[in-house]
Scaffold this motif. Sequence first.
Motif, PDB file in Angstrom:
ATOM      1  N   SER A   1      -6.714  14.448  -2.800  1.00 28.50           N
ATOM      2  CA  SER A   1      -6.559  15.833  -2.390  1.00 28.50           C
ATOM      3  C   SER A   1      -7.671  16.689  -2.979  1.00 28.50           C
ATOM      4  CB  SER A   1      -5.201  16.373  -2.830  1.00 28.50           C
ATOM      5  OG  SER A   1      -5.034  17.713  -2.425  1.00 28.50           O
ATOM      6  N   GLY A   2      -7.988  16.449  -4.223  1.00 27.97           N
ATOM      7  CA  GLY A   2      -9.063  17.211  -4.865  1.00 27.97           C
ATOM      8  C   GLY A   2     -10.411  16.970  -4.209  1.00 27.97           C
TER       9      GLY A   2
ATOM     10  N   SER B   1      -8.718  27.473   0.236  1.00 28.45           N
ATOM     11  CA  SER B   1      -7.604  26.517   0.263  1.00 28.45           C
ATOM     12  C   SER B   1      -8.046  25.187  -0.325  1.00 28.45           C
ATOM     13  CB  SER B   1      -7.116  26.315   1.708  1.00 28.45           C
ATOM     14  OG  SER B   1      -6.356  27.415   2.137  1.00 28.45           O
ATOM     15  N   GLY B   2      -9.277  24.765   0.005  1.00 28.96           N
ATOM     16  CA  GLY B   2      -9.815  23.536  -0.564  1.00 28.96           C
ATOM     17  C   GLY B   2     -10.095  23.684  -2.049  1.00 28.96           C
ATOM     18  N   ASP B   3     -10.689  24.825  -2.456  1.00 27.87           N
ATOM     19  CA  ASP B   3     -10.990  25.071  -3.876  1.00 27.87           C
ATOM     20  C   ASP B   3      -9.751  24.919  -4.741  1.00 27.87           C
ATOM     21  OD1 ASP B   3     -13.509  25.757  -2.970  1.00 27.87           O
ATOM     22  OD2 ASP B   3     -13.264  27.926  -3.301  1.00 27.87           O
TER      23      ASP B   3
ATOM     24  N   LYS C   1      -6.817  22.256  -9.016  1.00 24.43           N
ATOM     25  CA  LYS C   1      -5.548  21.730  -9.496  1.00 24.43           C
ATOM     26  C   LYS C   1      -5.638  20.262  -9.876  1.00 24.43           C
ATOM     27  CE  LYS C   1      -1.822  24.515  -7.532  1.00 24.43           C
ATOM     28  NZ  LYS C   1      -0.593  24.494  -6.710  1.00 24.43           N
ATOM     29  N   TYR C   2      -6.335  19.487  -9.063  1.00 28.10           N
ATOM     30  CA  TYR C   2      -6.263  18.032  -9.221  1.00 28.10           C
ATOM     31  C   TYR C   2      -7.511  17.396  -9.808  1.00 28.10           C
ATOM     32  CZ  TYR C   2      -2.314  18.923  -6.150  1.00 28.10           C
ATOM     33  OH  TYR C   2      -1.153  19.419  -5.605  1.00 28.10           O
ATOM     34  N   LEU C   3      -8.636  18.141  -9.827  1.00 25.73           N
ATOM     35  CA  LEU C   3      -9.854  17.580 -10.417  1.00 25.73           C
ATOM     36  C   LEU C   3     -10.401  18.420 -11.561  1.00 25.73           C
ATOM     37  CD1 LEU C   3     -11.825  16.416  -7.219  1.00 25.73           C
ATOM     38  CD2 LEU C   3     -10.350  15.055  -8.715  1.00 25.73           C
TER      39      LEU C   3
ATOM     40  N   TRP D   1     -13.441  32.873  -8.042  1.00 22.96           N
ATOM     41  CA  TRP D   1     -12.438  33.703  -7.359  1.00 22.96           C
ATOM     42  C   TRP D   1     -11.038  33.457  -7.912  1.00 22.96           C
ATOM     43  CZ3 TRP D   1      -8.273  31.844  -4.634  1.00 22.96           C
ATOM     44  CH2 TRP D   1      -8.297  30.502  -4.228  1.00 22.96           C
ATOM     45  N   ILE D   2     -10.759  32.214  -8.371  1.00 20.01           N
ATOM     46  CA  ILE D   2      -9.450  31.921  -8.975  1.00 20.01           C
ATOM     47  C   ILE D   2      -9.367  32.572 -10.350  1.00 20.01           C
ATOM     48  CG2 ILE D   2      -7.947  30.093  -9.841  1.00 20.01           C
ATOM     49  CD1 ILE D   2      -8.960  28.291  -7.643  1.00 20.01           C
TER      50      ILE D   2
END
Length: 443
Positions: A392-393, A414-416, A421-423, A429-430
């Motif tokens: 997913s990452g 959405s991809g970022d 989260k996973y990598l 922006w987050i």
Amino acid sequence: MGRHYLKKGEQPSASSSPQLDVASIVKGVIDDVRQNGDAAVSKYSQKFDKWEPKKLSQKEIDEAIAALPKQVVDDIKEAQKNVRIFAEAQKESLKDFEVEMQPGVFLGQKNIPINTTGAYIPGGRYPLLASAHMTILTAKVAGVKHVTAMTPPIAGKIPNGTVAAMHLAGADEIHILGGVQAIAAMACGTETIKKVDFLAGPGNAFVAEGKKQLYGEIGIDLFAGPTEILVVADEHADPFTVATDILSQAEHGPDSPTTIITTSERVARKSMEIIDELLKGLPTAALAGTSYKTLGDVVVVDSLDEAYKLADEYAAEHVQILTQRPREALEKMTAYGAIFLGEKTCVSYGDKCIGTNHVLPTKKAAKYTGGLWVGKFLRTVTYQEVKNEKASGELGRLCGRASRAENFEGHARSGDLRAQKYLGDKYEWIKDYETSEVGKARM
């Protein structure tokens, strides 16, 4: 190219008959039905058919079937058995599947039946029993839950044979109602007729125009015009067979194109001579003769390769191959609604009983579509699931880059989010969000 026309269809002149504005008439009916429901449907049924619309009860259906000779009912069942076997084979060829693209990433495909379908079975000149097999039965084999079937009265009476075919094919409700008012009622819904999701079945110019105007609001099978036949014949073809089979389709109506393409001038001229003779004793000569005269082509070509090439240009609804090696056409031709191979096979088999569907593309639509089949009543949908965090990452990183290449920042984020989260990737922006008052409150 060696093409010699012994006969070229004479298109009727525009002044030969009054021209109706079909599109405007149809739009008026649809708008009225949409606004006034059952009252409008009744009005147009009375106007065009002198008939009050009627949903048949089970008792009335049973009475219609009982009024038929046993042989007619048995023949309906036999023809429907053939249609069912072929439709089931078509459905079997469509597989749901799921594939693991990479560890933890699953993509799948499902074929889901349409929920509700309207089937229009034409009447008018002939009770077209076979259209019930082709539309209703095929829909039920596909798994359609509810089929509303409609057919017009014939000469002010319930067409018992058509009703029997509709019922035996699996119709969930049967209405004696015809024309564009029937199409509009099914597509728009009324107080007593439930709106359908999809419409199938052939019809006259008004029915076809109704489907055209309603397409998008509901789905349709295809835009089908007058019946067409094209015969490819070599020097070994029997001119009597050519002539007989040409007239078999010309009788559908005065606007049914007929074409003979042959490598033999002898076969061409003899076929024309026999057609003229057969028309003298054919009960439907008024229709068949008009079609042949006004829309009939007879062409002599130098070779079968040229015949197949010209046939593809016509892209006819029905193509009949009367040659020594008929299966050669399967490799040489690409544009046809349905093809009938060899003298032992005729187009009328496809129309009535052999098992393939007779709702087919016309007016050169065979260049881009096939005919009605089980797949038309199925929606092929996809699904996806990512179970692996690393996958997913990595998809998130790819999605971010691909989206920003197209200036879709929202897509990219959405991809970022998955990549962070996973990598453990970091995105400005987050961070900005997390340090905002809203972000702090959430945390």
